[in-house]
Design an enzyme around this catalytic site. Structure first.
Site, short mmCIF file in Angstrom:
data_model
loop_
_atom_site.label_atom_id
_atom_site.label_comp_id
_atom_site.label_asym_id
_atom_site.label_seq_id
_atom_site.Cartn_x
_atom_site.Cartn_y
_atom_site.Cartn_z
N LYS A 164 -23.12 30.74 17.56
CA LYS A 164 -24.15 29.92 18.19
C LYS A 164 -24.71 30.61 19.45
CE LYS A 164 -24.75 25.20 20.01
NZ LYS A 164 -24.09 23.90 20.20
N SER B 233 -26.64 20.42 18.15
CA SER B 233 -27.36 21.61 18.59
C SER B 233 -26.95 22.89 17.86
CB SER B 233 -27.17 21.80 20.10
OG SER B 233 -25.79 21.94 20.44
N GLY C 236 -21.66 15.70 19.27
CA GLY C 236 -21.80 15.79 17.82
C GLY C 236 -22.46 17.06 17.37
N SER C 237 -22.56 18.04 18.26
CA SER C 237 -23.37 19.24 18.00
C SER C 237 -22.82 20.17 16.93
CB SER C 237 -23.57 20.03 19.29
OG SER C 237 -24.34 19.28 20.19
#
Length: 577
Positions: free
Chosen positions: A140, A215, A238-239
């Site tokens: 990420k 995200s 909750g990404s």
């Protein structure tokens, strides 16, 4: 006459001053535009180098066949890499090629980690092969990789390459992994869409009108498209879990302190009310477990002494003892969509048939928690730290609503809260809770969170539960809707505040019957947000739906074991059908 001349002079000065301000603004915007254009060009050059590296390998190895490699699950791939039946070059080339195809389709890769080529040579030269020897891994955007930007989708973070790898990257490399790309995120990370003004919108790999979530949305899209076998994300509301659920893959948020966050850039620096988690994303649960097994090693505990030295508990993960499982189909705040509800109930039936005990469980006071505690925790400074990220930046359309509300002075938010109360009681409550808090009020909030956590655990213990089964947000929203529905994260953010390990497993897909039932959806409040939610999930027939599995803090292996059980029973049912 003199007065007229003075007035004329003042007017001229004002005009000149106004023109100067406009000129400065224009120059600032132009500078930002140039930085964005340069970043886009830099990404294109990086992807070209990646394509060139893959092409060169294929030319040197005309018999290279990527399909058999891409079809392997992570444990099988690791086995073949370790016994030498597959070379790291073959595997890296296969995933480079596939990642390029996927990103051309859905725009998920933001950077090529060219260092992967030297990392490959390094792992081959080592006598000892780590648990992830030769495995290409996607990362990420917000996780530092030496020599590369961690942008968070913000222009101000461009051209500021990380001086060193995040600890988690160092440990992955220590175990022989080969990080090879970074993936897209929403602007500032505080969204579950996946769009920013630098790299644009990432699309859902199964339906381009939908978002892959966020995200960690770039990760979700790339893994679902087969361009990565294992990815790493972060999760503050909750990404990891939302994009995994939207895309139909598995994702796991560890207990907050289980994996080092050194070198991981947060969405809101300094806030301690809600605990960020970090964790892996993959197509199956065994891959998540293998990743955790590799990370929870002495090298991590050496590099970051703040991480408790708890190695992976094999006994708990491999246990076959029946579980006592709490379950709920709604958190009484965001009503589950028909497919979300059905996913939980069908999974409950499968678990009961397999000999597990299912017990109804009701999360306590979620309405008050989501409307009061949650916004107070994230925005205790009156949104000041969140807004710092947007200084000198244009807000992405998906972030504009939140940025606008955050910029309002306290008195105006309070006034707006009163005006909007008859239309949306929930929004009215949340607006007043975004005002700045004193230190005393912040400490009181932390005491309230601790009390809520103990109340939650008390009910868990009273029912003698091992784990909890509950909805995961879904199906995938239409692009742009997450920015209008921040409360949709209620099913996931709860477990960040509680700091419980939680993961998602895909179990079904949206049916025509679900779509028909959605037409009569009214939600718990029948307010503006409930109406927006129904529109957000429309038109999703065939898209994946997941369930969420939760355990108590530090029982990460038990959570993974539960996820594995859900996955196994779902696959057995699918094979029978």
């Amino acid at each position: 006459m003199e007065a007229r001349m003075n007035a004329s002079l003042v007017w001229s000065l004002l005009c000149c001053s106004g023109a100067t301000v406009l000129l400065l603004r224009w120059r600032r915007r132009r500078k930002v535009q140039r930085k964005v254009e340069e970043a886009k060009e830099r990404r294109e050059r990086a992807l070209e180098r990646m394509e060139k590296a893959a092409r060169k390998f294929k030319e040197q190895n005309p018999g290279h066949k990527p399909e058999p490699i891409l079809s392997l699950a992570l444990p099988e791939l690791c086995g073949k890499l370790r016994d030498g039946s597959l070379s790291p070059e073959n595997v890296l080339c296969a995933y480079m090629d596939q990642a390029l195809k996927v990103t051309r389709d859905v725009n998920c890769v933001t950077d090529y980690l060219e260092d992967c080529e030297s990392q490959l040579l390094h792992v081959k030269s080592q006598g000892k092969k780590g648990l992830l020897y030769g495995v290409p891994i996607s990362i990420k955007d917000s996780i530092d990789c030496k020599g590369h930007d961690s942008t968070l989708g913000l222009v101000k973070h461009l051209n500021l390459p990380a001086a060193t790898d995040a600890v988690v990257i160092q440990v992955l490399k220590h175990q022989g992994a080969i990080p090879f790309v970074k993936t897209n995120v929403p602007q500032s990370l505080l969204s579950y869409d996946c769009n920013n003004l630098i790299f644009g919108q990432t699309l859902h790999p199964l339906d381009h009108s939908k978002t892959p979530g966020g995200s960690s949305g770039g990760e979700g899209a790339l893994i679902k498209g087969g361009g990565s076998i294992l990815g790493f994300g972060t999760d503050v509301a909750g990404s990891i879990r939302i994009p995994a659920a939207f895309c139909g893959i598995c994702g796991f948020k560890t207990t907050g302190g289980r994996i080092s966050k050194k070198g991981v850039i947060p969405s809101i620096r300094g806030q301690k009310s809600v605990t960020a988690g970090i964790g892996p994303m993959a197509k199956d649960v065994d891959s998540l477990a293998l990743c955790l097994r590799a990370l929870l090693c002495n090298e991590m505990f050496r590099l970051d002494p703040t991480v408790p030295p708890l190695p992976f508990n094999e006994q708990v993960y491999s246990s076959s003892q029946p579980l006592r499982i709490g379950y709920y189909v709604t958190d009484s705040f965001t009503m589950a969509s028909p497919s979300m509800r059905r996913a939980v109930l069908e999974t409950k039936q499968l678990l009961e048939k397999a000999g597990h005990t299912l017990v109804p469980f009701k999360p306590c006071r979620t309405d008050d928690f989501m409307c009061s505690v949650s916004p107070k925790g994230l925005f205790a400074d009156g949104c000041a730290t969140f807004l710092e990220g947007f200084k000198g930046e244009s807000a992405d359309p998906n972030a504009k609503e939140l940025v606008l509300i955050a910029k309002l002075p306290n008195w105006f938010r309070s006034l707006l809260s009163c005006i909007i109360k008859p239309i949306s009681l929930r929004m009215s409550k949340i607006l007043t809770c975004m005002n700045e808090r004193s230190v005393k009020e912040l400490w009181e909030l932390h005491t309230e969170i601790e009390g809520y956590c103990q109340e939650f655990i008390g009910e868990w213990r009273r029912l003698d539960l091992d784990v909890v089964l509950c909805p995961a947000l879904g199906p995938a929203f239409k692009i742009g809707f997450p920015g209008r529905l921040s409360v949709g994260a209620s099913y996931t953010v709860l477990y960040n505040y509680l700091d419980f390990p939680a993961g998602v497993v895909p179990v079904t897909s949206v049916t025509e019957e679900d779509e028909e039932e959605l037409k009569s959806f009214r939600g718990h409040f029948n307010d503006m947000w409930d109406k927006v939610f129904a529109k957000a999930v429309q038109g999703a027939v065939g898209l994946p739906v997941a369930v969420q599995c939760v355990a108590l803090p530090w029982q990460d292996e038990l959570c993974l074991r539960f996820m594995k059980e859900v996955e196994k029973l779902t696959r057995e049912k699918s094979n029978k059908n």
